[in-house]
Scaffold this motif. Structure first.
Motif, PDB file in Angstrom:
ATOM      1  N   ASP A   1       0.811  -1.218   0.000  1.00 55.34           N
ATOM      2  CA  ASP A   1       0.000   0.000   0.000  1.00 55.34           C
ATOM      3  C   ASP A   1       0.843   1.265   0.000  1.00 55.34           C
ATOM      4  O   ASP A   1       0.365   2.333  -0.365  1.00 55.34           O
ATOM      5  N   GLY A   2       2.082   1.171   0.428  1.00 60.77           N
ATOM      6  CA  GLY A   2       2.937   2.349   0.462  1.00 60.77           C
ATOM      7  C   GLY A   2       4.335   1.979   0.900  1.00 60.77           C
ATOM      8  O   GLY A   2       4.630   0.812   1.208  1.00 60.77           O
ATOM      9  N   GLN A   3       5.213   2.995   0.937  1.00 69.89           N
ATOM     10  CA  GLN A   3       6.622   2.720   1.210  1.00 69.89           C
ATOM     11  C   GLN A   3       6.861   2.214   2.629  1.00 69.89           C
ATOM     12  O   GLN A   3       7.717   1.352   2.845  1.00 69.89           O
ATOM     13  N   ALA A   4       6.096   2.722   3.604  1.00 68.75           N
ATOM     14  CA  ALA A   4       6.276   2.260   4.982  1.00 68.75           C
ATOM     15  C   ALA A   4       6.006   0.760   5.079  1.00 68.75           C
ATOM     16  O   ALA A   4       6.777   0.008   5.690  1.00 68.75           O
ATOM     17  N   GLN A   5       4.917   0.322   4.448  1.00 68.70           N
ATOM     18  CA  GLN A   5       4.594  -1.101   4.443  1.00 68.70           C
ATOM     19  C   GLN A   5       5.645  -1.891   3.665  1.00 68.70           C
ATOM     20  O   GLN A   5       6.025  -2.999   4.046  1.00 68.70           O
ATOM     21  N   GLY A   6       6.143  -1.286   2.579  1.00 68.14           N
ATOM     22  CA  GLY A   6       7.170  -1.948   1.779  1.00 68.14           C
ATOM     23  C   GLY A   6       8.470  -2.130   2.545  1.00 68.14           C
ATOM     24  O   GLY A   6       9.145  -3.158   2.411  1.00 68.14           O
ATOM     25  N   MET A   7       8.840  -1.138   3.348  1.00 65.01           N
ATOM     26  CA  MET A   7      10.064  -1.268   4.152  1.00 65.01           C
ATOM     27  C   MET A   7       9.912  -2.354   5.217  1.00 65.01           C
ATOM     28  O   MET A   7      10.856  -3.070   5.535  1.00 65.01           O
ATOM     29  N   THR A   8       8.697  -2.497   5.751  1.00 64.13           N
ATOM     30  CA  THR A   8       8.444  -3.601   6.683  1.00 64.13           C
ATOM     31  C   THR A   8       8.614  -4.932   5.954  1.00 64.13           C
ATOM     32  O   THR A   8       9.208  -5.876   6.490  1.00 64.13           O
ATOM     33  N   GLY A   9       8.120  -4.992   4.722  1.00 63.13           N
ATOM     34  CA  GLY A   9       8.296  -6.196   3.911  1.00 63.13           C
ATOM     35  C   GLY A   9       9.757  -6.484   3.619  1.00 63.13           C
ATOM     36  O   GLY A   9      10.184  -7.651   3.572  1.00 63.13           O
ATOM     37  N   MET A  10      10.542  -5.418   3.430  1.00 62.06           N
ATOM     38  CA  MET A  10      11.974  -5.576   3.205  1.00 62.06           C
ATOM     39  C   MET A  10      12.637  -6.183   4.444  1.00 62.06           C
ATOM     40  O   MET A  10      13.461  -7.103   4.351  1.00 62.06           O
ATOM     41  N   GLN A  11      12.268  -5.700   5.613  1.00 63.84           N
ATOM     42  CA  GLN A  11      12.844  -6.199   6.866  1.00 63.84           C
ATOM     43  C   GLN A  11      12.452  -7.649   7.134  1.00 63.84           C
ATOM     44  O   GLN A  11      13.209  -8.419   7.721  1.00 63.84           O
ATOM     45  N   ARG A  12      11.269  -8.036   6.672  1.00 64.90           N
ATOM     46  CA  ARG A  12      10.794  -9.403   6.861  1.00 64.90           C
ATOM     47  C   ARG A  12      11.349 -10.371   5.817  1.00 64.90           C
ATOM     48  O   ARG A  12      11.150 -11.579   5.927  1.00 64.90           O
ATOM     49  N   GLY A  13      11.990  -9.835   4.787  1.00 61.69           N
ATOM     50  CA  GLY A  13      12.523 -10.685   3.743  1.00 61.69           C
ATOM     51  C   GLY A  13      11.525 -11.043   2.661  1.00 61.69           C
ATOM     52  O   GLY A  13      11.793 -11.893   1.802  1.00 61.69           O
ATOM     53  N   GLU A  14      10.378 -10.356   2.643  1.00 61.75           N
ATOM     54  CA  GLU A  14       9.369 -10.601   1.601  1.00 61.75           C
ATOM     55  C   GLU A  14       9.840 -10.055   0.265  1.00 61.75           C
ATOM     56  O   GLU A  14       9.523 -10.608  -0.801  1.00 61.75           O
ATOM     57  N   VAL A  15      10.566  -8.945   0.309  1.00 59.62           N
ATOM     58  CA  VAL A  15      11.164  -8.343  -0.888  1.00 59.62           C
ATOM     59  C   VAL A  15      12.618  -8.011  -0.552  1.00 59.62           C
ATOM     60  O   VAL A  15      12.991  -7.907   0.625  1.00 59.62           O
ATOM     61  N   ASN A  16      13.437  -7.834  -1.594  1.00 60.48           N
ATOM     62  CA  ASN A  16      14.846  -7.495  -1.346  1.00 60.48           C
ATOM     63  C   ASN A  16      15.379  -6.413  -2.270  1.00 60.48           C
ATOM     64  O   ASN A  16      16.546  -6.047  -2.188  1.00 60.48           O
ATOM     65  N   THR A  17      14.508  -5.888  -3.153  1.00 63.27           N
ATOM     66  CA  THR A  17      14.955  -4.912  -4.153  1.00 63.27           C
ATOM     67  C   THR A  17      13.892  -3.836  -4.296  1.00 63.27           C
ATOM     68  O   THR A  17      12.695  -4.142  -4.317  1.00 63.27           O
ATOM     69  N   MET A  18      14.327  -2.584  -4.419  1.00 60.61           N
ATOM     70  CA  MET A  18      13.382  -1.470  -4.492  1.00 60.61           C
ATOM     71  C   MET A  18      13.887  -0.405  -5.463  1.00 60.61           C
ATOM     72  O   MET A  18      15.036   0.032  -5.374  1.00 60.61           O
ATOM     73  N   ALA A  19      13.030   0.007  -6.400  1.00 65.89           N
ATOM     74  CA  ALA A  19      13.314   1.131  -7.292  1.00 65.89           C
ATOM     75  C   ALA A  19      12.446   2.301  -6.853  1.00 65.89           C
ATOM     76  O   ALA A  19      11.220   2.165  -6.759  1.00 65.89           O
ATOM     77  N   ALA A  20      13.065   3.439  -6.563  1.00 67.18           N
ATOM     78  CA  ALA A  20      12.321   4.589  -6.056  1.00 67.18           C
ATOM     79  C   ALA A  20      13.117   5.863  -6.313  1.00 67.18           C
ATOM     80  O   ALA A  20      14.292   5.818  -6.686  1.00 67.18           O
ATOM     81  N   SER A  21      12.472   7.010  -6.130  1.00 67.12           N
ATOM     82  CA  SER A  21      13.194   8.276  -6.258  1.00 67.12           C
ATOM     83  C   SER A  21      14.185   8.405  -5.111  1.00 67.12           C
ATOM     84  O   SER A  21      13.919   7.956  -3.990  1.00 67.12           O
ATOM     85  N   VAL A  22      15.324   8.995  -5.408  1.00 69.06           N
ATOM     86  CA  VAL A  22      16.365   9.149  -4.383  1.00 69.06           C
ATOM     87  C   VAL A  22      15.833   9.931  -3.187  1.00 69.06           C
ATOM     88  O   VAL A  22      16.084   9.568  -2.029  1.00 69.06           O
ATOM     89  N   SER A  23      15.064  10.979  -3.449  1.00 65.73           N
ATOM     90  CA  SER A  23      14.577  11.815  -2.346  1.00 65.73           C
ATOM     91  C   SER A  23      13.684  11.036  -1.392  1.00 65.73           C
ATOM     92  O   SER A  23      13.644  11.318  -0.195  1.00 65.73           O
ATOM     93  N   SER A  24      12.958  10.030  -1.907  1.00 63.01           N
ATOM     94  CA  SER A  24      12.027   9.291  -1.057  1.00 63.01           C
ATOM     95  C   SER A  24      12.708   8.199  -0.230  1.00 63.01           C
ATOM     96  O   SER A  24      12.136   7.717   0.744  1.00 63.01           O
ATOM     97  N   VAL A  25      13.920   7.792  -0.627  1.00 61.92           N
ATOM     98  CA  VAL A  25      14.594   6.700   0.105  1.00 61.92           C
ATOM     99  C   VAL A  25      15.889   7.131   0.771  1.00 61.92           C
ATOM    100  O   VAL A  25      16.546   6.320   1.425  1.00 61.92           O
ATOM    101  N   ILE A  26      16.267   8.406   0.646  1.00 59.59           N
ATOM    102  CA  ILE A  26      17.576   8.829   1.137  1.00 59.59           C
ATOM    103  C   ILE A  26      17.720   8.599   2.648  1.00 59.59           C
ATOM    104  O   ILE A  26      18.807   8.229   3.124  1.00 59.59           O
ATOM    105  N   GLU A  27      16.649   8.774   3.409  1.00 62.60           N
ATOM    106  CA  GLU A  27      16.747   8.561   4.856  1.00 62.60           C
ATOM    107  C   GLU A  27      16.954   7.085   5.183  1.00 62.60           C
ATOM    108  O   GLU A  27      17.660   6.752   6.140  1.00 62.60           O
TER     109      GLU A  27
END
Length: 353
Positions: free
Chosen positions: A198-224
């Motif tokens: 549904d959004g990047q916050a949920q996607g980052m949780t998925g990244m931490q859980r190992g559901e996904v491992n790769t992300m394409a996004a704007s630099v400004s949205s992922v720099i933090e």
């Protein structure tokens, strides 16, 4: 850009009525000295708090603060669908009093002939740009991928699982373009290997859980997330390191760009995945050039002010000025580029149906 310590309004006050009348004659019979004589409206095609809203409010606040125009400026956030918002700006009165964001991504909708599109980016009244919005592809911190070339192999071998917010979002389209236009891998390596969130916050949780491992996004949205170590950037969709804003040099100075890896059609890949002129504005077709130039000059001076650029940097934003002619050409090229590569989007649609 150096500017006088006196504003245009100050000068008019100091010169008196006779000189003002003389100035009016010099500015022409189209009402140049009388324009603008009512508030200017800038329509934001995004919600309050986003990048388009931030840049619009930043630039217009400096125009008012520095008296670069003699009237107030109103900022209005539109609330209909994205296509409806762009249509709204495009169909505004062309008397020179209304402008809005020109989102380059809408060029794809125009090229596709998406239902409801009324705008045509080839005949708008272009205004200046305040910045770019490049994409990056990142992996999780524990993924054994550390370069652009390793990323291409990671995807081609079926080891990538992509975060995305939908099959037509940047998170899907950018890696598909990288593979298909760049000749690195087949689009099925993305279309068969992604998870929709549904959004990047949920996607980052998925990244931490190992559901996904790769992300394409704007630099400004992922720099933090890059700064915190939650994401590892491995490819920036820029032509070279020289194109990376100084604000991100520390985090991205050792990261591969399109120019440093083996890839076909690099210019096209960059043009389709990273917006060289993203924070743009436009007016509806047919605004008199004399009137448009008054607004362009005020915007250009504000965007290039050191104080504005420093304020943007302090808020984690970058400023890259481009004039209206450059923006107009760029928006038209976006439409042409997407028209050329529409079959890829059709193939993407077919892959999920």
């Amino acid at each position: 850009m150096p500017r006088s310590s006196k504003s245009r309004r100050d000068i008019l006050k100091a010169t008196g009525a006779g000189s003002v009348a003389l100035l009016a004659g010099c500015l022409g019979s189209d009402g140049g000295s009388d324009f603008p004589n009512e508030p200017i409206t800038f329509k934001v095609i995004a919600d309050t708090g986003g990048g388009m809203d931030y840049y619009t409010r930043l630039v217009t606040s400096y125009i008012e603060q520095e008296d670069l125009l003699d009237v107030d400026i109103r900022v209005e956030n539109l609330t209909m669908s994205l296509i409806g918002r762009v249509n709204n700006v495009y169909n505004s009165d062309n008397d020179g009093y209304t402008y809005g964001n020109a989102w380059p991504g809408a060029g794809r909708f125009q090229a596709q002939g998406v239902e409801g599109v009324e705008f045509d980016y080839t005949d708008i009244t272009p205004m200046p740009s305040a910045g770019s919005n490049m994409r990056a592809i990142c992996v999780g911190p524990d993924v054994d991928v550390n370069s652009g070339s390793e990323l291409l192999s990671h995807i081609a071998n079926g080891n990538a699982m992509f975060y995305t917010t939908g099959v037509r979002s940047t998170g899907t389209i950018a890696p598909v373009i990288l593979g298909e236009v760049g000749g690195a891998y087949d689009l099925t390596q993305v279309m068969d290997n992604h998870v929709v969130y549904d959004g990047q916050a949920q996607g980052m949780t998925g990244m931490q859980r190992g559901e996904v491992n790769t992300m394409a996004a704007s630099v400004s949205s992922v720099i933090e997330f890059i700064r915190s170590g939650d994401l590892k950037p491995v490819l920036v969709m820029a032509g070279s390191q020289d194109e990376i804003p100084t604000l991100y040099e520390e985090e991205l100075s050792d990261v591969d760009t399109l120019g440093s890896i083996e890839l076909n059609n690099k210019d096209e890949v960059q043009g389709l995945t990273s917006f060289q002129h993203y924070w743009n504005w436009m007016g509806p077709p047919g605004i008199e050039e004399e009137r448009a130039d008054v607004i362009r000059d005020a915007m250009s001076e504000a965007i290039q002010m050191d104080e504005l650029q420093e304020e943007a940097r302090s808020n984690g934003r970058t400023i890259t000025y481009a004039d209206s002619e450059t923006v107009g050409e760029y928006l038209g090229e976006q439409v042409e580029l997407w028209e050329e590569y529409l079959p890829i989007l059709d193939d993407m649609e077919a892959a999920v149906n």
